[in-house]
Design an enzyme around this catalytic site. Structure first.
Site, PDB file in Angstrom:
ATOM      1  N   ALA A 125       0.810  -1.293   0.018  1.00 39.74           N
ATOM      2  CA  ALA A 125      -0.052  -0.037  -0.003  1.00 39.74           C
ATOM      3  C   ALA A 125       0.874   1.371   0.003  1.00 39.74           C
ATOM      4  O   ALA A 125       2.108   1.079   0.140  1.00 39.74           O
ATOM      5  CB  ALA A 125      -0.758   0.173   1.346  1.00 39.74           C
ATOM      6  N   SER A 177       2.755   0.471  -4.142  1.00 44.28           N
ATOM      7  CA  SER A 177       1.775   0.928  -4.989  1.00 44.28           C
ATOM      8  C   SER A 177       2.491   2.065  -5.951  1.00 44.28           C
ATOM      9  O   SER A 177       3.140   2.469  -6.020  1.00 44.28           O
ATOM     10  CB  SER A 177       1.074   1.936  -3.913  1.00 44.28           C
ATOM     11  OG  SER A 177       0.170   2.921  -4.586  1.00 44.28           O
ATOM     12  N   ASN A 193       0.796   3.843   2.310  1.00 44.94           N
ATOM     13  CA  ASN A 193       0.880   4.839   3.389  1.00 44.94           C
ATOM     14  C   ASN A 193       2.459   4.728   3.956  1.00 44.94           C
ATOM     15  O   ASN A 193       2.880   5.735   4.505  1.00 44.94           O
ATOM     16  CB  ASN A 193      -0.179   4.639   4.575  1.00 44.94           C
ATOM     17  CG  ASN A 193      -0.148   3.029   4.911  1.00 44.94           C
ATOM     18  OD1 ASN A 193       0.570   2.195   4.268  1.00 44.94           O
ATOM     19  ND2 ASN A 193      -1.019   2.807   6.007  1.00 44.94           N
ATOM     20  N   LYS A 250       5.854  -5.502  -5.698  1.00 43.53           N
ATOM     21  CA  LYS A 250       5.138  -4.401  -6.391  1.00 43.53           C
ATOM     22  C   LYS A 250       4.607  -3.279  -5.431  1.00 43.53           C
ATOM     23  O   LYS A 250       3.859  -3.578  -4.527  1.00 43.53           O
ATOM     24  CB  LYS A 250       3.813  -4.807  -7.239  1.00 43.53           C
ATOM     25  CG  LYS A 250       3.473  -3.765  -7.906  1.00 43.53           C
ATOM     26  CD  LYS A 250       2.057  -3.989  -8.632  1.00 43.53           C
ATOM     27  CE  LYS A 250       0.798  -3.324  -7.527  1.00 43.53           C
ATOM     28  NZ  LYS A 250       1.077  -1.954  -7.724  1.00 43.53           N
ATOM     29  N   GLU A 290      -2.697  -8.191   4.826  1.00 42.28           N
ATOM     30  CA  GLU A 290      -2.686  -7.230   5.977  1.00 42.28           C
ATOM     31  C   GLU A 290      -3.786  -6.000   5.297  1.00 42.28           C
ATOM     32  O   GLU A 290      -3.539  -5.468   4.489  1.00 42.28           O
ATOM     33  CB  GLU A 290      -1.260  -6.789   6.190  1.00 42.28           C
ATOM     34  CG  GLU A 290      -0.312  -7.580   6.572  1.00 42.28           C
ATOM     35  CD  GLU A 290      -0.700  -8.013   8.161  1.00 42.28           C
ATOM     36  OE1 GLU A 290      -1.222  -7.089   8.723  1.00 42.28           O
ATOM     37  OE2 GLU A 290      -0.223  -9.029   8.539  1.00 42.28           O
TER      38      GLU A 290
HETATM   39  P1  NDP Z   1      -5.359  -1.047  -2.297  1.00 38.39           P
HETATM   40  O1  NDP Z   1      -5.838  -2.079  -1.964  1.00 38.39           O
HETATM   41  O2  NDP Z   1      -6.073  -0.169  -3.278  1.00 38.39           O
HETATM   42  O3  NDP Z   1      -3.874  -1.305  -3.027  1.00 38.39           O
HETATM   43  C1  NDP Z   1      -2.784  -1.922  -2.386  1.00 38.39           C
HETATM   44  C2  NDP Z   1      -2.081  -2.615  -3.405  1.00 38.39           C
HETATM   45  O4  NDP Z   1      -2.541  -3.545  -4.283  1.00 38.39           O
HETATM   46  C3  NDP Z   1      -1.281  -1.398  -4.249  1.00 38.39           C
HETATM   47  O5  NDP Z   1      -0.148  -1.617  -4.746  1.00 38.39           O
HETATM   48  C4  NDP Z   1      -2.153  -1.767  -5.536  1.00 38.39           C
HETATM   49  O6  NDP Z   1      -1.706  -1.246  -6.866  1.00 38.39           O
HETATM   50  C5  NDP Z   1      -2.463  -3.338  -5.572  1.00 38.39           C
HETATM   51  N1  NDP Z   1      -3.531  -3.860  -6.341  1.00 38.39           N
HETATM   52  C6  NDP Z   1      -4.805  -3.064  -6.657  1.00 38.39           C
HETATM   53  N2  NDP Z   1      -5.568  -4.057  -7.157  1.00 38.39           N
HETATM   54  C7  NDP Z   1      -4.992  -5.015  -7.310  1.00 38.39           C
HETATM   55  C8  NDP Z   1      -5.304  -6.544  -7.934  1.00 38.39           C
HETATM   56  N3  NDP Z   1      -6.649  -6.718  -8.243  1.00 38.39           N
HETATM   57  N4  NDP Z   1      -4.579  -7.526  -7.599  1.00 38.39           N
HETATM   58  C9  NDP Z   1      -3.259  -7.243  -7.097  1.00 38.39           C
HETATM   59  N5  NDP Z   1      -2.974  -6.016  -6.472  1.00 38.39           N
HETATM   60  C10 NDP Z   1      -3.774  -5.060  -6.615  1.00 38.39           C
HETATM   61  O7  NDP Z   1      -4.857  -0.157  -1.090  1.00 38.39           O
HETATM   62  P2  NDP Z   1      -4.073   1.147  -0.803  1.00 38.39           P
HETATM   63  O8  NDP Z   1      -2.739   1.251  -1.567  1.00 38.39           O
HETATM   64  O9  NDP Z   1      -5.486   2.026  -1.075  1.00 38.39           O
HETATM   65  O10 NDP Z   1      -3.857   1.287   0.456  1.00 38.39           O
HETATM   66  C11 NDP Z   1      -4.871   1.602   1.785  1.00 38.39           C
HETATM   67  C12 NDP Z   1      -5.380   0.263   2.376  1.00 38.39           C
HETATM   68  O11 NDP Z   1      -4.343  -0.391   2.952  1.00 38.39           O
HETATM   69  C13 NDP Z   1      -6.302   0.522   3.585  1.00 38.39           C
HETATM   70  O12 NDP Z   1      -7.439  -0.180   3.554  1.00 38.39           O
HETATM   71  C14 NDP Z   1      -5.535   0.404   4.862  1.00 38.39           C
HETATM   72  O13 NDP Z   1      -6.204  -0.229   5.819  1.00 38.39           O
HETATM   73  C15 NDP Z   1      -4.637  -0.860   4.286  1.00 38.39           C
HETATM   74  N6  NDP Z   1      -3.178  -1.195   5.034  1.00 38.39           N
HETATM   75  C16 NDP Z   1      -3.339  -2.131   5.722  1.00 38.39           C
HETATM   76  C17 NDP Z   1      -2.087  -2.389   6.619  1.00 38.39           C
HETATM   77  C18 NDP Z   1      -2.060  -3.525   7.510  1.00 38.39           C
HETATM   78  O14 NDP Z   1      -0.819  -3.849   7.840  1.00 38.39           O
HETATM   79  N7  NDP Z   1      -3.046  -4.244   7.873  1.00 38.39           N
HETATM   80  C19 NDP Z   1      -1.060  -1.324   6.538  1.00 38.39           C
HETATM   81  C20 NDP Z   1      -1.164  -0.149   5.733  1.00 38.39           C
HETATM   82  C21 NDP Z   1      -2.319  -0.147   5.020  1.00 38.39           C
HETATM   83  P3  NDP Z   1      -1.731   0.220  -7.205  1.00 38.39           P
HETATM   84  O15 NDP Z   1      -1.964   1.055  -5.972  1.00 38.39           O
HETATM   85  O16 NDP Z   1      -0.483   0.640  -7.938  1.00 38.39           O
HETATM   86  O17 NDP Z   1      -3.174   0.398  -8.070  1.00 38.39           O
END
Ligand code: NDP
Length: 487
Positions: free
Chosen positions: A149, A176, A151, A174, A248
């Site tokens: 992600a 974000s 953050n 990979k 996560e």
């Molecule tokens: P996303 O779920 O939108 O994206 C996470 C990653 O997955 C990015 O690299 C994204 O690519 C990629 N991705 C998107 N679609 C797919 C797919 N279909 N298949 C495989 N990979 C994909 O999350 P955010 O980046 O918006 O992050 C925020 C979220 O992360 C919040 O919900 C937060 O709570 C959670 N989070 C959880 C943590 C934990 O430890 N529990 C810690 C930090 C955050 P791209 O961005 O390049 O589109």
């Protein structure tokens, strides 16, 4: 206009893609493109797999103590380059320098140090059975994927690669697409430390690249950090070849402030758990339950400190403690949630709007927002907002608040503020969450396993158990007696 270019990092060096496709990375505090990134096309994807397989063969054959030595060098390099790396994180994410400088790189390096130290301690077992015996070997899985992600981009890359590499695996990571640079910097540092080429490759792109990783038949495991909805898709894709998964995901975590709490500390916990990293933290305690007897006192101190102590502005200014949200789109989303809160009857006690600080007028800022008069069923109390938006709810007794706190499909984190030792433990044991704090909030040392209950995740990062999630057990039965057969 030409911008600096970031390439995919494959087989020990940046590698040009064949398609020429790029995407922009924007500094959230200035709304300006800061560099462009080459998309991992088919050429890059194939090279990433080939090199990871070769890297795995070499890395997994090394003695764990040799791997540890190399990873410890990477830790030293990360720490030496702390400020340079922290600045990259500030420019990519919009978070304040005062956080990145002492948290992002430091906690990433700590995880690599912890798992490097664990690598030589991994042992199997041996047992005699009826004169024969068996023993077990802990073997690496192979090529694993990490998907991060935006953050905590560098920290997430470290937290995922640390146990994976310590256990002898290769990883294709990979980041974000909004925050891609930190992972490349980590890949460079691994190479400089002596990690063989291909053991940590970085591929760039959006969901398609993530999907490619999650469906590829030669990838054995996916460790994913992101939203619950994306996590479900990743698991579905990973099922295509029964990949192991670590998830996560998001949360809607409760903080319970009992009337015997130290109220100043409770306010600190609530502010840390809602405004740190401008609210973009997965474990945030966005539902703050305050016992009726201390509600007035809690609110008065919370509002005073929110009014006085928050400094929004250019995140590189060391005085600034509230940065910009990751993107314009995300800022809009957070503002929409705030509108929904108002429409559904909650009262904005402070904030509730976008901010335009003079030192960063184009940035995607949202004022720290506190809602009161909240109801558990309001959208702002049910859905993850991922911005600086706190909902304060009032409760009367212990059993009531435990039920309300657990009334969510998510279960990432929870906190209890109470000076009553017995109550604090009794309550925390009943909360459905994987990461819990008593009289603290947000601390997450490498030694402590973290991960979610319910929809918030599967598996754990950090702590002793995480290394086992990157190992498989081989049992070897050794016949010491004459082999008997009816045939
Ligand atoms: P996303 O779920 O939108 O994206 C996470 C990653 O997955 C990015 O690299 C994204 O690519 C990629 N991705 C998107 N679609 C797919 C797919 N279909 N298949 C495989 N990979 C994909 O999350 P955010 O980046 O918006 O992050 C925020 C979220 O992360 C919040 O919900 C937060 O709570 C959670 N989070 C959880 C943590 C934990 O430890 N529990 C810690 C930090 C955050 P791209 O961005 O390049 O589109």
């Amino acid at each position: 206009m030409s911008y600096p270019r970031l390439q995919n990092f494959i087989d020990g060096a940046p590698m040009a893609n064949a398609s020429g496709d790029v995407f922009d990375v924007i500094n959230p505090a200035t709304d300006e493109v800061i560099y462009q990134v080459e998309v991992a096309d088919e050429h890059i994807q194939q090279a990433a797999i080939d090199s990871a397989k070769a890297g795995f063969a070499q890395w997994s054959a090394m003695q764990p103590i040799e791997r540890a030595r190399i990873l410890h060098k990477a830790v030293a390099l990360l720490r030496e380059r702390n400020d340079e790396l922290a600045k990259i994180e500030v420019l990519d994410t919009g978070k304040p320098w005062q956080e990145a400088e002492c948290v992002d790189v430091v906690t990433g390096a700590d995880a690599i140090e912890y798992f490097a130290s664990l690598a030589p301690t991994v042992v199997g077992q041996q047992q005699e059975v009826a004169g024969d015996f068996y023993y077990t070997r802990k073997e690496a899985l192979g090529v694993c994927a990490g998907i991060g992600a935006w953050n905590y981009p560098l920290q997430i890359a470290c937290w995922k690669s640390a146990p994976a590499l310590a256990a002898g695996n290769a990883m294709i990571f990979k980041p974000s697409e909004e925050t891609p640079k930190g992972a490349n910097m980590l890949a460079e540092i691994f190479i400089e430390a002596g990690v063989p080429a291909g053991v940590f490759n970085v591929v760039h792109g959006a969901a398609e690249v993530g999907q490619w990783l999650t469906t590829h038949s030669e990838i054995e495991k996916v460790s994913f950090t992101g939203e619950v909805g994306t996590g479900k898709k990743v698991m579905q894709s990973a099922a295509s070849n029964l990949k192991d998964v670590t998830m996560e995901l998001g949360g809607k975590s409760p903080l319970l402030v009992f009337d015997d709490a130290d109220i100043s500390e409770a306010v600190s916990a609530a502010m840390l758990g809602n405004f740190y990293t401008q609210g973009e933290v997965c474990t945030n305690c966005t539902r703050v339950f305050v016992q009726r007897g201390v509600y007035e006192q809690f609110m008065s101190e919370l509002l005073e400190r929110t009014q006085k102590n928050i400094i929004a502005g250019d995140p590189l200014d060391p005085e600034v403690n509230l940065g910009a949200l990751i993107s314009k789109k995300h800022q809009q989303l957070v503002l929409e949630y705030i509108d929904k809160g108002k429409q559904e009857g909650a009262t904005v006690a402070i904030g509730g709007h976008a901010l335009t600080p003079t030192s960063a007028p184009q940035g995607y800022f949202v004022a720290p927002t506190v809602f009161t008069d909240c109801d558990d069923n309001m959208t702002i109390c049910r859905e993850e907002i991922f911005g600086p938006v706190m909902s304060v709810l009032v409760f009367d007794d212990e059993q009531e608040v435990i039920e309300r706190a657990n009334n969510t499909p998510m279960g990432l984190a929870a906190g209890v503020m109470s000076q009553d030792l017995r109550r604090a433990h009794r309550v925390i044991h009943q909360l459905e969450a994987g990461i819990c704090w008593i009289n603290a909030y947000g601390a997450s040392p490498a030694e402590m396993p973290v991960g979610g209950y319910k929809l918030s995740g599967i598996g754990r990062e950090n702590g002793l158990e995480a290394i086992n999630q990157y190992l498989q057990t081989k049992s070897v039965y050794v016949g010491m007696n004459q082999l008997e057969s009816p045939f």
